[in-house]
Design an enzyme around this catalytic site. Structure first.
Site, PDB file in Angstrom:
ATOM      1  N   ASP A  60       0.856  -1.182   0.000  1.00  0.00           N
ATOM      2  CA  ASP A  60       0.000   0.000   0.000  1.00  0.00           C
ATOM      3  C   ASP A  60       0.893   1.234   0.000  1.00  0.00           C
ATOM      4  O   ASP A  60       2.032   1.185   0.486  1.00  0.00           O
ATOM      5  CB  ASP A  60      -0.893  -0.016   1.246  1.00  0.00           C
ATOM      6  CG  ASP A  60      -1.752   1.233   1.356  1.00  0.00           C
ATOM      7  OD1 ASP A  60      -2.475   1.526   0.397  1.00  0.00           O
ATOM      8  OD2 ASP A  60      -1.667   1.916   2.389  1.00  0.00           O
ATOM      9  N   ASP A 257      -1.493  -0.838   6.350  1.00  0.00           N
ATOM     10  CA  ASP A 257      -1.712  -0.421   7.741  1.00  0.00           C
ATOM     11  C   ASP A 257      -3.072   0.219   8.001  1.00  0.00           C
ATOM     12  O   ASP A 257      -3.392   0.545   9.139  1.00  0.00           O
ATOM     13  CB  ASP A 257      -0.620   0.569   8.165  1.00  0.00           C
ATOM     14  CG  ASP A 257      -0.777   1.926   7.492  1.00  0.00           C
ATOM     15  OD1 ASP A 257      -1.352   1.975   6.381  1.00  0.00           O
ATOM     16  OD2 ASP A 257      -0.337   2.939   8.077  1.00  0.00           O
TER      17      ASP A 257
END
Length: 369
Positions: A60, A257
């Protein structure tokens, strides 16, 4: 008779090292102990082992490759009758998204009072909606405004220049008309480039996933050195990208996250979450990095590969040992005039085999990374 008892005892004793060696290696005790020294928590020994099979690393962007602390870069107002930052921050204060918090922080730094919000809505993957000072606001990405039929023409040149610098654009519309654009910059983590370069040296295929627009994503990927990216993704689309790669036979690890990363972390063969991330991301992960240090990913992967190698070594030598020892224990040598294997010698051989298996596993504790 004594000969049969001697042979049976020797046979059972020689079989023991295979069981001990396989069990000790499969658990990966030494490997798990080593990764915890690098602030990495593996939810199971299986997770450490599975990392050794990974060939594709999905990352990400926000909070993983970048610092996850965006700062307001520029403000472009197309309506001089309103304080654009004050208006936007009033709506953004109800969101926990990092971009929202950056806009709110800038407004507070300037000492601006925030207005109350009515009819607030969070539009996942798009932005925010609400009423501020009697005006119907839409704040978010270009997909949100295009979906609502709002023209972006006024912001085209500013949008192109900002995204070319790797800044994330946030459009602001009031009463179905574009009134402004703010851009935010999120720097790469200090160790991101080094980590990504090392992953490529180790043979991993790297792919960056982000909800940002294509131009911003390309600028960040180019700076970080990531060859492949997929941009403008909604949260559920991230997991679909992973499923598509798995359908091609890839073994995929996902590093993320945020709340939006949780489905992708659960879908991947191995989910790796930052300890500083959201609770749901941590719960969905197989491995948690307690510190936001991306180089810990490299250490964990190296330990995982060493653990798999150790397992194979222990199993190989245990099987070789038994292939050679079992026929002797069964009396093959006796058939050709040789002696039977004394149980005392068999016991000594078993002990030596077990100790060698343990010592080989303990090498993981002192291996250099």
């Amino acid at each position: 008779n004594p000969t049969s008892v001697t042979t049976l005892v020797a046979l059972l004793v020689c079989l023991a090292p295979t069981t001990i060696g396989a069990l000790l290696s499969a658990i990966g005790i030494a490997g798990m102990d080593r990764v915890t020294r690098f602030n990495v928590i593996a939810m199971s020994g299986k997770a450490v082992e599975a990392c050794g099979d990974v060939d594709t690393m999905i990352l990400d962007k926000t909070g993983t490759i970048t610092q996850g602390r965006p700062q307001l870069a520029q403000i472009f107002s197309y309506d001089q009758e309103v304080n654009l930052l004050q208006l936007a921050a009033s709506l953004e204060t109800l969101s926990e998204h990092p971009l929202s918090q950056a806009i709110v922080a800038s407004a507070k730094e300037e000492g601006l009072d925030l207005w109350p919000v009515k009819h607030f809505k969070s539009l996942t993957g798009y932005g925010l909606e609400g009423v501020v000072q009697g005006r119907q606001l839409l704040i978010g990405n270009d997909k949100l405004l295009l979906r609502e039929g709002i023209s972006l023409q006024r912001a085209q040149s500013d949008f192109a220049a900002a995204t070319a610098r790797g800044e994330t654009p946030v459009f602001i519309a009031a009463d179905r008309e574009l009134i402004g654009l703010v851009t935010l910059a999120d720097r790469l983590k200090d160790d991101s480039k080094e980590m990504l370069a090392e992953l490529q040296k180790m043979g991993f295929e790297l792919v960056m996933l982000t909800g940002d627009n294509e131009q911003t994503a390309q600028a960040i990927a180019k700076e970080a050195g990531i060859p492949h990216l997929v941009s403008q993704l909604l949260p559920h689309e991230k997991s679909q990208v992973i499923s598509d790669l798995q359908a091609q036979g890839k073994k995929v690890a996902m590093v993320g996250d945020g709340i939006n990363d949780a489905p992708a972390l659960a879908t991947a063969d191995i989910g790796i979450s930052m300890g500083s991330g959201t609770d749901i991301a941590i719960e969905s992960a197989d491995i948690v990095l307690m510190k936001p240090a991306m180089l810990d990913v490299i250490k964990m992967l190296k330990i995982s590969r060493a653990t798999i190698k150790n397992i194979k070594e222990n199993l190989f030598w245990a099987f070789i040992y038994n292939i050679l020892s079992i026929p002797i224990a069964m009396g093959v040598l006796h058939l050709f005039g040789g002696p039977l294997l004394d149980p005392m010698i068999a016991g000594l051989a078993m002990s030596f085999s077990s100790v060698s298996v343990v010592l080989n596993a303990l090498r993981l504790k002192i291996m250099s990374l």
